[in-house]
Design a protein around this motif. Structure first.
Motif, mmCIF file in Angstrom:
data_model
loop_
_atom_site.group_PDB
_atom_site.id
_atom_site.type_symbol
_atom_site.label_atom_id
_atom_site.label_comp_id
_atom_site.label_asym_id
_atom_site.label_seq_id
_atom_site.Cartn_x
_atom_site.Cartn_y
_atom_site.Cartn_z
ATOM 1 N N ALA A 82 66.911 -2.033 73.230
ATOM 2 C CA ALA A 82 66.815 -0.839 72.394
ATOM 3 C C ALA A 82 67.678 -0.991 71.145
ATOM 4 O O ALA A 82 67.253 -0.628 70.038
ATOM 5 N N LEU A 83 68.879 -1.544 71.297
ATOM 6 C CA LEU A 83 69.749 -1.773 70.139
ATOM 7 C C LEU A 83 69.149 -2.795 69.181
ATOM 8 O O LEU A 83 69.179 -2.616 67.959
ATOM 9 N N GLU A 84 68.608 -3.871 69.740
ATOM 10 C CA GLU A 84 67.980 -4.889 68.899
ATOM 11 C C GLU A 84 66.760 -4.326 68.176
ATOM 12 O O GLU A 84 66.546 -4.615 66.989
ATOM 13 N N LEU A 85 65.972 -3.507 68.861
ATOM 14 C CA LEU A 85 64.812 -2.879 68.244
ATOM 15 C C LEU A 85 65.245 -1.960 67.105
ATOM 16 O O LEU A 85 64.658 -1.975 66.019
ATOM 17 N N SER A 86 66.275 -1.177 67.345
ATOM 18 C CA SER A 86 66.784 -0.275 66.317
ATOM 19 C C SER A 86 67.280 -1.054 65.102
ATOM 20 O O SER A 86 67.015 -0.692 63.959
ATOM 21 N N ALA A 87 68.010 -2.137 65.358
ATOM 22 C CA ALA A 87 68.511 -2.963 64.259
ATOM 23 C C ALA A 87 67.354 -3.585 63.478
ATOM 24 O O ALA A 87 67.382 -3.635 62.247
ATOM 25 N N ALA A 88 66.321 -4.028 64.174
ATOM 26 C CA ALA A 88 65.158 -4.625 63.499
ATOM 27 C C ALA A 88 64.425 -3.587 62.662
ATOM 28 O O ALA A 88 64.013 -3.863 61.529
ATOM 29 N N GLN A 89 64.267 -2.380 63.210
ATOM 30 C CA GLN A 89 63.603 -1.321 62.449
ATOM 31 C C GLN A 89 64.417 -0.955 61.206
ATOM 32 O O GLN A 89 63.860 -0.723 60.131
ATOM 33 N N SER A 90 65.729 -0.910 61.350
ATOM 34 C CA SER A 90 66.589 -0.627 60.209
ATOM 35 C C SER A 90 66.445 -1.711 59.152
ATOM 36 O O SER A 90 66.368 -1.414 57.952
ATOM 37 N N ARG A 91 66.408 -2.948 59.574
ATOM 38 C CA ARG A 91 66.242 -4.064 58.637
ATOM 39 C C ARG A 91 64.885 -3.977 57.937
ATOM 40 O O ARG A 91 64.791 -4.212 56.731
ATOM 41 N N ILE A 92 63.851 -3.609 58.666
ATOM 42 C CA ILE A 92 62.522 -3.456 58.072
ATOM 43 C C ILE A 92 62.548 -2.362 57.009
ATOM 44 O O ILE A 92 62.009 -2.528 55.909
ATOM 45 N N SER A 94 65.117 -1.303 55.271
ATOM 46 C CA SER A 94 65.878 -1.743 54.095
ATOM 47 C C SER A 94 65.072 -2.738 53.265
ATOM 48 O O SER A 94 65.111 -2.701 52.032
ATOM 49 N N LEU A 95 64.307 -3.621 53.926
ATOM 50 C CA LEU A 95 63.466 -4.567 53.187
ATOM 51 C C LEU A 95 62.337 -3.846 52.460
ATOM 52 O O LEU A 95 61.998 -4.189 51.320
ATOM 53 N N GLU A 96 61.737 -2.838 53.109
ATOM 54 C CA GLU A 96 60.693 -2.060 52.442
ATOM 55 C C GLU A 96 61.255 -1.354 51.223
ATOM 56 O O GLU A 96 60.615 -1.294 50.164
ATOM 57 N N SER A 97 62.464 -0.820 51.338
ATOM 58 C CA SER A 97 63.107 -0.155 50.206
ATOM 59 C C SER A 97 63.364 -1.147 49.078
ATOM 60 O O SER A 97 63.137 -0.839 47.901
ATOM 61 N N ALA A 98 63.820 -2.356 49.431
ATOM 62 C CA ALA A 98 64.069 -3.379 48.418
ATOM 63 C C ALA A 98 62.764 -3.786 47.732
ATOM 64 O O ALA A 98 62.738 -3.987 46.510
ATOM 65 N N ILE A 99 61.685 -3.875 48.492
ATOM 66 C CA ILE A 99 60.382 -4.210 47.905
ATOM 67 C C ILE A 99 59.938 -3.114 46.952
ATOM 68 O O ILE A 99 59.472 -3.386 45.843
#
Length: 161
Positions: A82-92, A94-99
């Motif tokens: 669950a923590l890894e999933l949350s971290a991955a979603q957060s990273r996604i 942030s990447l979408e925002s950067a795009i």
């Protein structure tokens, strides 16, 4: 006499070979004994592990037993995932925002380029493209404006009038 010396030498060689063979056999027997004791120790370790496994299985199947190690490990794994999933979603995110920011910046720069192209004077006017390549350099199809050709004539020392 020679015969006796020769026969004694042969017997000495045989005795030495037999002693060496006996020493090798003794070494092998010692090695086998060590290996057997090591095997016995490993068998005892396996037996104690098997007993521990059986005891844990029985504890896991008993209804009144506290939560088993498997349940705790499963819960821990779920939390980790669950923590890894949350971290991955957060990273996604942030990447979408950067795009999005990069696309907005590219759009803004494209607008500036268009505005600057509209503001600049037409320095070069396109000339018609000949149907056949000319011998003067077919790569350049742009004509300089009259003001540039006057400047080049003045540099050469020729009057443009």
């Amino acid at each position: 006499m020679e015969r006796l010396s020769h026969s004694a030498a042969i017997q000495d060689d045989r005795i030495a070979a037999l002693r060496q063979e006996a020493d090798e056999r003794n070494d092998m027997q010692e090695y086998l004994m060590q290996a057997q004791s090591e095997i016995e120790g490993l068998r005892q370790a396996i037996e104690s592990r098997d007993e521990e496994i059986e005891r844990l299985r029985m504890a896991a199947t008993a209804n009144e037993a506290p939560p088993s190690l498997d349940d705790e490990m499963l819960s821990s794994l779920r939390q980790t995932h669950a923590l890894e999933l949350s971290a991955a979603q957060s990273r996604i995110r942030s990447l979408e925002s950067a795009i999005f920011d990069a696309e907005a910046r590219a759009h803004e720069l494209q607008k500036q380029v268009t505005m600057l192209e509209d503001q600049r004077p037409a320095v070069f006017t396109p000339s018609p493209v000949p149907s056949r390549p000319s011998s003067r350099g077919a790569a350049c199809h742009l004509r300089a404006p009259a003001s540039l050709s006057r400047i080049s004539l003045l540099r050469r020392g020729i009057s443009g009038k």
